[in-house]
Design an enzyme around this catalytic site. Structure first.
Site, PDB file in Angstrom:
ATOM      1  N   SER A  60      47.836  46.339  42.218  1.00 51.24           N
ATOM      2  CA  SER A  60      47.579  47.622  42.016  1.00 51.24           C
ATOM      3  C   SER A  60      46.019  47.278  43.137  1.00 51.24           C
ATOM      4  CB  SER A  60      47.170  47.173  41.114  1.00 51.24           C
ATOM      5  OG  SER A  60      48.068  47.689  40.136  1.00 51.24           O
ATOM      6  N   TYR A  80      45.691  51.071  30.987  1.00 51.57           N
ATOM      7  CA  TYR A  80      46.232  50.804  32.324  1.00 51.57           C
ATOM      8  C   TYR A  80      47.379  51.334  32.476  1.00 51.57           C
ATOM      9  CZ  TYR A  80      45.883  49.318  36.899  1.00 51.57           C
ATOM     10  OH  TYR A  80      46.603  48.800  38.689  1.00 51.57           O
ATOM     11  N   SER A  81      48.079  53.092  33.443  1.00 51.64           N
ATOM     12  CA  SER A  81      49.518  53.111  33.401  1.00 51.64           C
ATOM     13  C   SER A  81      49.893  53.159  35.110  1.00 51.64           C
ATOM     14  CB  SER A  81      49.701  54.450  32.659  1.00 51.64           C
ATOM     15  OG  SER A  81      51.452  54.661  32.791  1.00 51.64           O
ATOM     16  N   ASN A  82      50.889  52.193  35.467  1.00 50.98           N
ATOM     17  CA  ASN A  82      50.894  52.386  36.463  1.00 50.98           C
ATOM     18  C   ASN A  82      51.551  54.194  37.133  1.00 50.98           C
ATOM     19  OD1 ASN A  82      50.829  49.907  38.517  1.00 50.98           O
ATOM     20  ND2 ASN A  82      51.861  49.421  36.666  1.00 50.98           N
ATOM     21  N   GLY A 116      45.480  42.978  41.656  1.00 53.68           N
ATOM     22  CA  GLY A 116      46.482  43.425  42.160  1.00 53.68           C
ATOM     23  C   GLY A 116      47.500  42.695  41.659  1.00 53.68           C
TER      24      GLY A 116
END
Length: 375
Positions: free
Chosen positions: A92, A192-194, A333
């Site tokens: 990330s 948090y959301s990809n 990440g």
């Protein structure tokens, strides 16, 4: 015993912009011995908990030092070399690159942060409680959109995708994500959301009429000289340059998971880089060399995400005060085989930690950042 003997390799490599005379170089102090010892002790401590390998790359006074601990390959017991620089998957941390490109587009007047996503990607965000008219670009970049997390679906698994020889397009990924209901109303909170960074990268492609990879190369990687950094394309499953192997427990067995399908994490987490390149990138970002000053202020305008650590998250950029009062700005990440933490201070110090396995015994990351980034 799960691992063989711990092998530690230490070396220093000066990475100076431009050319300097011997006299000029001598006038610049190297990374201090005390800092090197403290950072080496930190990564040795993480490896002692059972992590296969670790790399710390520290930049101070215009010079960069690489430190390693553990092994690059369990089968051979080979140490992780410090020269050449080792590539790792950065997960990330890729998001800071996406956000930087969006903020460049903001500076160019092509995107407005408080404009609905619908303006740029009409019809994309539709679903149970999901409406692109109500979600702004800023909320996407700051994880306040309420979009459901794409990785909750078992099909979104980059290691198994590589084993099954399949790829995933951004459109397919979004269809998977949007089959779930919204997690909350836009702007209600941080979560948090990809999925947000699939949307952000698709916005870049729509606004520029170019692929995200082309914009990444043109706008950041080439201008900043990040020659060891790239976003692999679909099917590009091996790490191209020198690298330690990454490991994870799969079906109860510690497994080499270096080979993954990068189209699954895509722009949200698929990049490969080195510690030296990441240090250079974050230093350049904070120096105003990646996005203009006004847009950098927007990136740093964040919400509290960790009350204990007083960690905030802005637009693809986390930040916190360290024990010495210095300000850390960067990102972490995690992806199959690799966990990475990188960032810099506004006055030019930078660090990247990379571990080649999930860290179960959580280290004190704030202390590690302080050891590397405090004067």
């Amino acid at each position: 015993m799960r691992f063989g003997p711990i092998i530690v390799a230490i070396s220093a490599v000066a990475l100076l912009a431009g050319c300097t005379t011997d006299k000029e170089a001598a006038a610049v102090p190297a990374v201090s011995d005390n800092k090197i010892r403290a950072v080496q002790a930190d990564i040795d401590g993480v490896v002692a908990t059972g992590v296969t390998g670790a790399i710390a790359t520290v930049t101070d006074n215009g010079k960069t030092v690489a430190l390693t601990s553990g092994v690059a390959d369990i089968a051979t017991g080979a140490p992780i070399p410090t020269d050449p620089a080792q590539q790792v998957r950065i997960g990330s941390i890729s998001k800071t690159f996406v956000s930087s490109i969006v903020l460049q587009l903001v500076a160019e007047g092509k995107v407005r942060l408080d404009e609905p996503v619908e303006t740029y990607l009409p019809g994309l965000l539709r679903g149970d409680g999901i409406d692109g008219h109500r979600i702004t670009v800023r909320q996407v970049l700051r994880h306040q959109s309420g979009l459901p997390e794409i990785t909750k679906d078992p099909r979104v698994d980059e290691y198994r995708a590589a084993q099954e020889n399949r790829i995933m397009t951004p459109a397919e990924g979004m269809a998977i994500a949007l089959a779930r209901p919204a997690d909350f109303a836009p702007g209600a909170r941080y979560q948090y959301s990809n999925t947000n960074y699939y949307v952000a990268a698709m916005l870049v492609e729509k606004v520029t009429s170019a692929t995200y990879v082309d914009e990444l190369n043109r706008r950041i990687l080439q201008p900043q000289g990040l020659a060891d950094t790239y976003l692999p394309g679909p099917g590009d499953r091996e790490i191209r340059g020198p690298h330690p192997k990454g490991y994870a427990v799969v079906d109860g067995t510690l497994t080499d998971v270096t080979r993954i399908e990068p189209s699954v994490p895509w722009a949200a987490g698929g990049m490969v880089s080195t510690g030296a390149d990441l240090n250079r990138f974050y230093s350049a970002l904070l120096a105003g060399q990646v996005v203009p000053a006004a847009e950098l202020r927007e990136m740093r305008d964040g919400v509290l995400t960790d009350e204990g650590a007083q960690m905030y998250y802005g637009l693809g950029l986390g930040y916190a005060k360290l024990s010495c009062g210095a300000e850390y700005l960067g990102h972490s990440g995690g992806i199959y085989g690799y966990n990475t933490l990188s960032g810099a201070t506004p006055d030019g110090r930078a660090v990247t930690f990379a571990f080649t396995e999930s860290v179960d015994a959580k280290p004190d990351l704030m202390a590690m950042l302080s050891h590397a980034l405090c004067p």
